[in-house]
Design an enzyme around this catalytic site. Structure first.
Site, PDB file in Angstrom:
ATOM      1  CD  GLU A   1      -2.759  -1.383   2.382  1.00  0.00           C
ATOM      2  OE1 GLU A   1      -2.696  -0.523   3.281  1.00  0.00           O
ATOM      3  OE2 GLU A   1      -3.479  -2.381   2.456  1.00  0.00           O
TER       4      GLU A   1
ATOM      5  CD  GLU B   1      -4.443  -7.836   1.152  1.00  0.00           C
ATOM      6  OE1 GLU B   1      -5.298  -7.255   1.845  1.00  0.00           O
ATOM      7  OE2 GLU B   1      -3.232  -7.591   1.224  1.00  0.00           O
TER       8      GLU B   1
END
Ligand code: 9MR
Length: 374
Positions: A165, A280
């Site tokens: 991220e 994910e």
């Protein structure tokens, strides 16, 4: 013991782009060799369609036998959920708590599962002892961390989410980068530095950037997509080793999405000759109303729409869900429940809390099986 012989070690790199005999293919062949009475799993269906299917796993698989069995039946890869996160590994400066990660890696190696290490560097989850360090100290801590962790699992962890991220436009940093200890002290160069260091520690590992929210077609999602493409270009121009882009796929139907537009973004990544991994997958089901079966149907429809688009892009090589059963989803974490204001149990995954297949399982199956026909 290294899990890969010389031949499959080569395949490890070829697994994707341009590789005609990658792991996916090998796995597909072995699955096809199994007796036809074999129950179909998402891993076997995925293999037959050129995809490695997996899920994030944590300590629950060692305490809940029914859950462990689900992984053994359904997955070809596991991602370390939180065991390798910086704060979990290193609650104090001189302490490395490897037990959780060691157990997962040992399990995966014994069962022949591919392992995705999550994650080496993230501007979240930083333990307090990292504060108030100089640039030289932070550089040394990051370098030593990567060396120690990657070398410990060299030849066992196949893919690393080297940086997790990197973008969060809400922080208003130049370029949309996520702020946090690594960025604040080192600037965006922390990313290139981390990749170079990881490649040196295990030249055979596949190295990925893992990013969130790109599925959204709102301002936030589009800004992250643009930032990511710019970062890829900068890294490739500078010759930084980068093999794959992990896109998390935490679907958020409360925000706008445009699957056809998303495919264009994936094609832009593919044009840069990188593999794409959906890392994910799960879904926030809070906006759906009605009975459990009505909601599960909406979940399945959204997951099918997303995956059937994503799977049209040949560079997509892996799909992992974030855990497998609703019982162990992060959506059940107290803090997450509090923030979402959820008034009922979240149902974000392909299996319910009794380890029974939900419509989402069949949606994933259908999307995988539809791949070759597209
Ligand atoms: O599943 C993880 C949860 O147990 C942790 O408390 C949380 C914070 O470390 O992170 C969760 O995993 C996140 C992943 O590392 C990055 N993408 C979002 C995932 C869900 O929040």
């Amino acid at each position: 013991m290294r899990r890969f012989d010389q031949k499959s070690l080569l395949n490890r790199r070829n697994l994707l782009v341009g590789g005609t005999v990658g792991l996916a293919c090998t796995a597909a062949q072995s699955v096809m060799a199994q007796p036809s009475t074999e129950k179909k799993s998402l891993a076997s269906i995925a293999s037959q369609n050129g995809i490695i299917f997996g899920a994030a796993a944590a300590r629950e698989i060692f305490v809940d036998e029914s859950y462990r069995k689900l992984y053994l039946g359904e997955t070809k890869s596991i991602t370390t959920d939180y065991a390798l996160k910086f704060d979990a590994l290193r609650p104090e400066e001189k302490v490395f708590q490897f037990e959780g990660a060691d157990a997962l890696v040992e399990f995966a190696v014994a069962k022949g599962l591919i392992i995705r290490g999550h994650t080496l560097v993230w501007n979240e989850n930083s333990p307090p002892w990292l504060k108030n360090k100089s640039k030289a100290q932070i550089t040394k801590i990051m370098d030593e961390h990567i060396d120690k962790v990657v070398l410990r699992y060299k030849g066992k962890i196949d893919i690393w989410d080297v940086v997790n991220e990197p973008f969060w436009p809400g922080h208003n940093a130049s370029g949309g980068y996520r702020q946090g200890i690594w960025y604040d002290v080192l600037g965006k160069d922390y990313i290139a530095q981390a990749f170079k260091r990881a490649a040196k520690a295990d030249p055979g590992a596949k190295l990925a950037i893992n990013e969130a929210h790109t599925e959204r077609s709102d301002e936030l999602g589009l800004a992250i997509r643009n930032g990511l493409l710019r970062l890829i270009d900068e890294m490739q121009n500078a010759g930084i080793p980068l093999h794959a882009i992990g896109l998390q796929g935490h679907l958020q139907p409360q925000f706008p999405s445009n699957d056809a537009g998303y495919v264009k973004f994936l094609e832009q990544i593919a044009a840069r000759k990188l593999e794409i991994h959906i890392t994910e997958l799960d879904i926030d089901d809070t906006i759906y109303t009605g009975s459990v079966s009505v909601r599960d149907k909406q979940v399945a429809e959204r997951v099918y729409a997303y995956l059937s688009h994503v799977l049209t892009v040949p560079n997509v090589k892996m799909i992992s869900t974030w855990q497998l059963s609703d019982r162990y989803s992060w959506y059940n974490d107290t803090e997450v429940l509090r923030k979402s204001g959820a008034t009922r149990a979240p149902r974000p995954l392909p299996f319910d809390s009794d380890m029974t297949k939900k419509p989402m399982w069949f949606a994933i199956e259908k999307a995988l099986n539809g791949r070759k026909k597209i």
